[in-house]
Design a protein around this motif. Sequence first.
Motif, mmCIF file in Angstrom:
data_model
loop_
_atom_site.group_PDB
_atom_site.id
_atom_site.type_symbol
_atom_site.label_atom_id
_atom_site.label_comp_id
_atom_site.label_asym_id
_atom_site.label_seq_id
_atom_site.Cartn_x
_atom_site.Cartn_y
_atom_site.Cartn_z
ATOM 1 N N LEU A 181 -42.266 24.134 -18.733
ATOM 2 C CA LEU A 181 -40.848 24.040 -19.054
ATOM 3 C C LEU A 181 -40.192 25.363 -19.019
ATOM 4 O O LEU A 181 -39.326 25.653 -19.957
ATOM 5 C CB LEU A 181 -40.745 23.322 -20.493
ATOM 6 N N LYS A 182 -40.803 26.313 -18.372
ATOM 7 C CA LYS A 182 -40.215 27.628 -18.580
ATOM 8 C C LYS A 182 -38.968 27.874 -18.084
ATOM 9 O O LYS A 182 -37.992 28.767 -18.363
ATOM 10 C CB LYS A 182 -41.135 28.476 -17.752
ATOM 11 N N THR A 183 -38.393 26.923 -17.158
ATOM 12 C CA THR A 183 -36.800 27.064 -16.589
ATOM 13 C C THR A 183 -36.139 26.340 -17.326
ATOM 14 O O THR A 183 -34.785 26.197 -17.171
ATOM 15 C CB THR A 183 -36.961 26.689 -15.074
ATOM 16 N N ALA A 184 -36.544 25.426 -18.265
ATOM 17 C CA ALA A 184 -35.538 24.518 -19.194
ATOM 18 C C ALA A 184 -34.695 25.563 -20.089
ATOM 19 O O ALA A 184 -35.120 26.300 -20.640
ATOM 20 C CB ALA A 184 -36.336 23.578 -20.063
ATOM 21 N N THR A 185 -33.218 25.145 -20.087
ATOM 22 C CA THR A 185 -32.675 25.954 -21.027
ATOM 23 C C THR A 185 -31.418 24.897 -21.640
ATOM 24 O O THR A 185 -31.438 23.990 -21.347
ATOM 25 C CB THR A 185 -31.524 26.948 -19.869
ATOM 26 N N ASN A 186 -31.008 25.447 -22.594
ATOM 27 C CA ASN A 186 -30.101 24.716 -23.728
ATOM 28 C C ASN A 186 -30.634 23.567 -24.131
ATOM 29 O O ASN A 186 -29.920 22.356 -23.891
ATOM 30 C CB ASN A 186 -28.737 24.790 -23.197
#
Length: 393
Positions: free
Chosen positions: A313-318
Amino acid sequence: MWQFGEKINALIVFAEHRYYGKSLPFGNDSMIGRDHFGYLSTEQALADFAELVVHLNQEASTPRSVISIGGSHGANLAAFFRMKYPHLVAGALASSSTLKKFSNITSCDKYSQIITSTFKNAYNEHCTENIKKSWTVLKDVAFAEYGVQFFNEVFNFCEPWKAADPVNNFIYELNSIYWHMAMTNYPYEADVYTFLPANPIRKFCSNLDENYDGQELVKALRRALDVYANPKGEKKCFEFPKRRLMQESDQKAWSFQRCTELITGMCEGTNNNMFPPDNNNLQEEIKGCKSTYDLPVERYVNRIRDHFGVEKLKTATNIIFSNGLLDPWSAAGVLRTPNDESIVINIPEGAHHIDLRYSNPLDPPSVTQAREVEELYLKKWIRQFRRKTYNFM
C-alpha cells in the motif's frame, strides 16, 4: 457519517454493490451460469460507483468533493475506490478493513487469538480456560448415559433433545457466538446480528469466573449464554436467537465473490487460542469452492492482492485505516502507516468499526479521539480536492 455529514452539509449516498439487494443485472437469473454471474467483481462494482459519482457531479452546480466510507468489506471497497479513482474521490475512511488477509501474510489462527485475548481480558483468565475445556466436556456429558436428560433439564430447550447428536451443532453455534460477541463488544446496548447488552463479553465471562468442570461447567455455560440468547430475560425456554443474515440472492453473490476474489484461509483451534481444533485452511477453502463452482479457483487466490497492491500500500494516499483492536478482523487490518499520505488509527477499546456508529456517552476516550482525528483529515482532504479542482478549472 450521519453526524459528520450534517456538520459539513454533505450529501450522503448509499450505493448498492452490483448483484446485491435490488441491483440484479439479470433479475432472478443473475446467479445462473457464468454468462450471468461473470460480471460480479470488485472492479466492476467500483466502476459502477465511479459512474454514479460522475452522474451526481454533472447535476451539481459546482463539482463535489467525494469521501468514500465503509466498514468491514465496505472498508476495503472504500479504500479501493480512492486508490482506483483518485481523480473522483478526495479521500476514504476504511474502518475495520481486512486488506491484509488477501496478502497471505496473516496467520490463519490470528483472528481466533484476538477473540481469545478479548475474552481473557474482559473478566479473568478462568473464562477462556473454561471455554477451551468446554468443547470436550460438552460432548462427554452429552453422550453419557444421563446426558440427554441432563441437557434438557439444565437448558430447558424449546425443542428438547431426543439424542446427543445435536451437541455437535450446539458446539458449532458457540463458535459463531464467540465471533459475533467479539465483533460487537460495544460499551452500550446494540442490535447488529442480534440484540446484545452493553459490554456483552464481560457479562458473559462473569458467569465463568471460577474453575469449573463436568456438569458444573455445563451449568455455568448455560448461565453465561443467557447474555446472548436471552439478554432481556423474556424467553421461557432456551434457543439460540436467529441472527440477521443476507437474503438468498445476496448469499449466492457473496459465496461467488468469496471463491473468485475474496478467498482466504482461516483456522481456529491451536494451542494459542480457546477454540476446538479444525481443518479449515486455504487449501480446504479452495477445495470447497471448486466443488461448488467449475472454475480454476487457484488462480483467484491473489487476485485482490495483485489488482490493488494490498501487500504494501505504498502508493495509497488520503486513506484513513481505523482498527478496533478488540475486533478479530483487526488481525487482517492495516495496523501500520504505509506511507506519509495515509493514516492509521488503532482503537484499543474498539470493536468492529465502532467509529462509524453514532456517538454515545458510553464511548471510551479512544473512540471519541479517533473520530476527532478522522474529521480533521477528511476536512483537510476535501479542502485540498476543491482547491485543485477550482485551480484546474
